[in-house]
Every structure is written in structure tokens, then in C-alpha cells.
Scaffold this motif. Sequence first.
Motif, mmCIF file in Angstrom:
data_model
loop_
_atom_site.group_PDB
_atom_site.id
_atom_site.type_symbol
_atom_site.label_atom_id
_atom_site.label_comp_id
_atom_site.label_asym_id
_atom_site.label_seq_id
_atom_site.Cartn_x
_atom_site.Cartn_y
_atom_site.Cartn_z
ATOM 1 N N THR A 72 1.163 -1.311 0.259
ATOM 2 C CA THR A 72 0.298 0.164 0.076
ATOM 3 C C THR A 72 0.988 1.455 0.020
ATOM 4 O O THR A 72 2.392 1.203 0.558
ATOM 5 C CB THR A 72 -0.937 0.114 0.855
ATOM 6 N N ALA A 73 0.109 2.403 -0.187
ATOM 7 C CA ALA A 73 0.527 3.456 -0.228
ATOM 8 C C ALA A 73 -0.673 4.866 -0.164
ATOM 9 O O ALA A 73 -1.480 4.417 -1.041
ATOM 10 C CB ALA A 73 1.500 4.278 -1.678
ATOM 11 N N ASP A 74 0.082 5.473 0.527
ATOM 12 C CA ASP A 74 -0.541 7.336 0.849
ATOM 13 C C ASP A 74 -0.508 7.653 -0.567
ATOM 14 O O ASP A 74 0.458 7.651 -0.633
ATOM 15 C CB ASP A 74 -0.698 7.587 2.276
ATOM 16 N N ALA A 75 -1.700 8.467 -0.518
ATOM 17 C CA ALA A 75 -1.303 9.951 -1.439
ATOM 18 C C ALA A 75 -2.759 10.714 -1.284
ATOM 19 O O ALA A 75 -3.501 10.452 -0.667
ATOM 20 C CB ALA A 75 -1.855 9.318 -3.034
ATOM 21 N N PHE A 76 -2.368 11.656 -1.913
ATOM 22 C CA PHE A 76 -3.530 12.487 -1.616
ATOM 23 C C PHE A 76 -4.406 12.906 -3.642
ATOM 24 O O PHE A 76 -3.404 13.025 -4.549
ATOM 25 C CB PHE A 76 -3.037 13.657 -1.241
ATOM 26 N N VAL A 77 -5.636 13.507 -3.395
ATOM 27 C CA VAL A 77 -6.170 13.875 -4.595
ATOM 28 C C VAL A 77 -5.900 15.138 -5.289
ATOM 29 O O VAL A 77 -6.055 16.078 -4.547
ATOM 30 C CB VAL A 77 -8.338 13.626 -4.557
ATOM 31 N N LEU A 78 -5.288 15.126 -6.831
ATOM 32 C CA LEU A 78 -5.836 15.974 -7.005
ATOM 33 C C LEU A 78 -6.936 16.911 -7.922
ATOM 34 O O LEU A 78 -6.662 17.988 -7.550
ATOM 35 C CB LEU A 78 -4.132 16.524 -7.784
ATOM 36 N N GLU A 79 -7.263 15.904 -8.653
ATOM 37 C CA GLU A 79 -8.249 16.461 -9.169
ATOM 38 C C GLU A 79 -8.902 15.307 -10.145
ATOM 39 O O GLU A 79 -8.527 14.323 -9.671
ATOM 40 C CB GLU A 79 -7.913 16.714 -11.020
ATOM 41 N N VAL A 80 -10.460 14.817 -9.874
ATOM 42 C CA VAL A 80 -11.753 13.643 -10.769
ATOM 43 C C VAL A 80 -11.564 14.498 -11.619
ATOM 44 O O VAL A 80 -12.749 15.328 -11.960
ATOM 45 C CB VAL A 80 -11.854 13.533 -9.653
ATOM 46 N N TYR A 81 -11.575 13.563 -12.869
ATOM 47 C CA TYR A 81 -12.655 13.357 -14.358
ATOM 48 C C TYR A 81 -13.825 11.921 -14.662
ATOM 49 O O TYR A 81 -12.399 10.918 -15.751
ATOM 50 C CB TYR A 81 -11.735 13.947 -14.862
ATOM 51 N N GLY A 82 -14.092 12.695 -13.958
ATOM 52 C CA GLY A 82 -15.118 11.055 -14.102
ATOM 53 C C GLY A 82 -14.702 9.413 -13.293
ATOM 54 O O GLY A 82 -15.042 9.950 -12.116
#
Length: 273
Positions: free
Chosen positions: A169-179
Motif C-alpha cells: 500500500t501507499a498513501d496519496a492525495f487527490v489532485l483532481e477527478v475527471y469521471g
Amino acid sequence: MSHAVTNSACPIAPHPLSEVELYAFASNSAQFYLTPHEFDVDLEGTLYSSLPIERNELALGAEAAKSALELKLPPSADLVRHLLASALSGDTTAVTLRIGQRDTWGDIWWLSGTRWMGRVLGVEVADDQARIRCESAQVSLKRIGLRRLYSRKCSHVLYSAACGAGPITADAFVLEVYGRSVDLDGGVPGGVSGSLAGGWLQTPDGARHMIVSDTGSGVELLYSVALEPGTEVLLTAGCDHSTATCAARFNNLDNYGGFPAIPSKNPFSTGVF
């Protein structure tokens, strides 16, 4: 013993229906009680919540219990999210379709019988609809032999007890969502980069969304999801069930559940010599 029905919009209003369908879904980790009608049904403290559900026609008479059951419902339902997560963990969900009957003298209901029993085989999500495929309990019981597949690739559910591999596993942060596409701040972390296909993205509330592909800058999910920029997510690596991936990615070849040495030559069609 009779049971009363509760309408969340108007608790004391009578219902014109004389018969209702009641669905019970039960697994090791969760239970869901649903009804496809426009009102909730309360039977001995068990609340069957109203949810738009469509099903296929079942056979009549003795063949009804053997029929396969296919349900259509909104993809945002908690049941759908649970089944998608169960598909990754290997948890089996049983489903029972019961019938509730209304007394002709008042708004009083009771269980008049069981129409269908079985288990969930799988769930598919496409656009604005989810499909749940279910197999009858009679079909499962009459199946001869072992249920495990004899295949070249591993048939174990990833990270299940039979698989034995430890999650990557790895943690990440959402930048943008396109569908269905989710861009991540800084791209996919190096520890899981290139290995996320077949894995999942987990949101802070515990919902898991299957990953179809790893694009480097982000991931493509199986279906659309609403995530705010800045949301922290957990990425879990997937597996293509090959010996190469089992050995290189998980160092778990001792638990490999496939049979890669199955001969490709069929003696019944090509001859022994």
C-alpha cells in the motif's frame, strides 16, 4: 404473529399493496435488509429499507427456487460498495427473497414464505446502474466436485487467507477527478507505481474503488467516483495472477494457486503422438 409496516414519509397511512418483496443480504461482515417498494417495512424490529430494485422474472412452480436471480439497483447503494469490497476480500454474501403478506382488515403484515435463496456471484457497475448476479442455493448444493478452478493462473482472491500475500500500500492525495480518472498530487507513489491494476483506491470512509489501470500521474477506476481535491486515499497494489507477478511483486510463489504446467496440447483433438 402479525407485523406492522412503517412508512418513513407517512407512518400511519395504509399501503394499497397486498404483497411485498423483502431482500436479506448477509455476509460475515455486514447485513442489508431491503425492499423494492416505496415504503420501509419493519418486521419484528428488522427494518427493510426502501431502495429501487429491479429483478428478472423467476420460473414458476418447483423450478422457481433453481432460477438464477439478477438484480438492478443504483450503484451508489451501500450494498453495491460492500459487494465490490467483498469481491476483493473473498467474503461470500447470501441473499434471501421473502414475501410479506398484508392483512385484508388493516395495515398489518407478516412473512408468508420464502421465494428464493442463494448467494451473490458478482456485481458489475456500468454508468448509472449496478447489476448483481446471484446463484440459487439448490444449484450450489447439487454441483458435483470441488469448486476451485483448475487453471493456469492463480484462482486465489488477492490478500485472502488462501493467497497469504501481504498487502502493498501507499498513501496519496487527490489532485483532481475527471469521471473515472483520478489524478494524484505528485503522481502515483513509487512504492506502488505500475502495480495498481487490479488493486483498489480506498477513501477515508473505508469505501474501496477498483483500479483498472495505473497512468503514472494517477489511476483509472472501474466506475466514476466523487472525491474532493486534497482527499487522502490509500492505494493498494493488484495482481494479474501470474507466476511472474506472484514471485517478483509478492515473493509468494509457495502459495501460488494456479497450474502453469497444464499441457497446451489436447490429446483428444490432436492425438497422443
